[in-house]
Design a protein around this motif. Structure first.
Motif, PDB file in Angstrom:
ATOM      1  N   GLY A  49      40.306  40.000  41.790  1.00 54.06           N
ATOM      2  CA  GLY A  49      41.138  40.679  40.810  1.00 54.06           C
ATOM      3  C   GLY A  49      42.600  40.328  40.989  1.00 54.06           C
ATOM      4  N   ALA A  50      43.477  41.289  40.745  1.00 51.05           N
ATOM      5  CA  ALA A  50      44.915  41.035  40.760  1.00 51.05           C
ATOM      6  C   ALA A  50      45.447  40.633  42.128  1.00 51.05           C
ATOM      7  CB  ALA A  50      45.656  42.275  40.257  1.00 51.05           C
ATOM      8  N   ALA A  51      44.731  40.932  43.198  1.00 46.33           N
ATOM      9  CA  ALA A  51      45.190  40.540  44.540  1.00 46.33           C
ATOM     10  C   ALA A  51      45.256  39.024  44.683  1.00 46.33           C
ATOM     11  CB  ALA A  51      44.258  41.121  45.605  1.00 46.33           C
ATOM     12  N   GLN A  52      44.521  38.298  43.832  1.00 49.75           N
ATOM     13  CA  GLN A  52      44.473  36.851  43.934  1.00 49.75           C
ATOM     14  C   GLN A  52      45.395  36.167  42.928  1.00 49.75           C
ATOM     15  OE1 GLN A  52      40.437  35.384  43.974  1.00 49.75           O
ATOM     16  NE2 GLN A  52      39.777  36.834  45.537  1.00 49.75           N
ATOM     17  N   ILE A  53      46.508  36.827  42.589  1.00 48.66           N
ATOM     18  CA  ILE A  53      47.459  36.231  41.641  1.00 48.66           C
ATOM     19  C   ILE A  53      48.083  34.985  42.260  1.00 48.66           C
ATOM     20  CG2 ILE A  53      48.005  38.418  40.519  1.00 48.66           C
ATOM     21  CD1 ILE A  53      50.568  38.510  42.138  1.00 48.66           C
TER      22      ILE A  53
END
Length: 294
Positions: A49-53
């Motif tokens: 999710g967003a942690a892997q931006i």
């Protein structure tokens, strides 16, 4: 684990009560963790999710405004194994059976609502983790994790009911405890165990059921001891020991969750806040998902 210690606390055995991790709260009629007891979350993969931006993304270190939000930092869905932004035009909820919010979004929610969930909120104050340890050997930075878990909900505490807050955990990279076999197919099995369990339980994550070879099995139906029905069973045991007649006489899982008013209020505030900040709308589960008794 928490249910086990609640049963210990409410038991008529003074020795068991003393060994419980819970104690009466000085600020409410609920229980809280004893002083000196803290919880920490270890994950062996950088949450999806967003942690892997991507590293190129730059956001204001103090606040994130709607204009600065893009699909990377938005809420994400896990759709039959694939991760999609909540704003993705390729997502069709009606055509998919296995859909949930991403792991990053769930952790973000837990750091506001607590890890105890709605049912346990009838007995205990919110339980938060103090640190999140990422043991992913392929991960080189956790800036995306910090922005997702902390910055997206910065400033929400003043809007939450009593005892709820945005708990900012210390997030750090730590050595991995497992080696990654990139050549092997993705494993779907999970192992669960907590202090007091007789043996480990092995569950197929795609099926949600215990495998035949599992050392521990609840019964011939192979239902996991972590399933909702199992949690409801434990809840009813605790409610009986605590002499909470209002909870004992209510048998529907969903109804019991909705009766946890402060928790439901905090959840509503969180989801409204995320939407107002431009991160998207939280996927609502079908109402019939929790309409069962045990």
């Amino acid at each position: 684990y928490l249910y086990r210690h609640l049963l210990m606390y409410f038991s008529k055995n003074a020795n068991l009560t003393e060994k419980s991790v819970f104690t009466p709260s000085a600020n409410s009629s609920l229980l809280s963790l004893k002083s000196g007891i803290t919880l920490h979350l270890y994950v062996n993969q950088l949450p999806k999710g967003a942690a892997q931006i991507p590293t190129k993304l730059r956001l204001n270190p103090v606040s994130i405004t709607t204009l600065q939000v893009n699909s990377e930092i938005s809420l994400h869905l896990l759709v039959e194994g694939k991760v999609l932004s909540i704003f993705s035009s390729t997502f069709d909820n009606s055509a998919c059976e296995m859909v949930s919010m991403s792991t990053t979004d769930k952790i973000t929610q837990w750091q506001v609502l607590g890890y105890q969930g709605a049912l346990l909120s009838h007995f205990i104050e919110p339980v938060y983790v103090q640190s999140i340890l990422v043991g992913d050997s392929r991960c080189t930075e956790i800036r995306g994790m910090e922005m997702s878990v902390n910055q997206r909900v910065e400033g929400i505490t003043s809007q939450l009911p009593m005892f709820y807050c945005m708990m900012r955990p210390h997030i750090s990279l730590v050595p991995s405890v497992v080696t990654s076999n990139t050549g092997s197919s993705q494993l779907t099995y999970g192992i669960n165990w907590s202090d007091g369990d007789s043996s480990v339980e092995v569950v197929d994550g795609l099926e949600g059921k215990t495998i035949e070879e599992s050392p521990f099995k609840s019964g011939p139906a192979l239902a996991s001891r972590l399933c909702k029905a199992a949690m409801l069973h434990r809840f009813r045991l605790v409610a009986k020991e605590a002499q909470r007649q209002d909870l004992v006489t209510t048998s529907c899982y969903r109804e019991l969750k909705m009766m946890a008013k402060p928790y439901q209020e905090a959840k509503h505030v969180l989801r409204e806040y995320l939407c107002q900040q431009g991160f998207g709308s939280w996927l609502e589960k079908r109402p019939d998902n929790g309409n069962f008794t045990a």
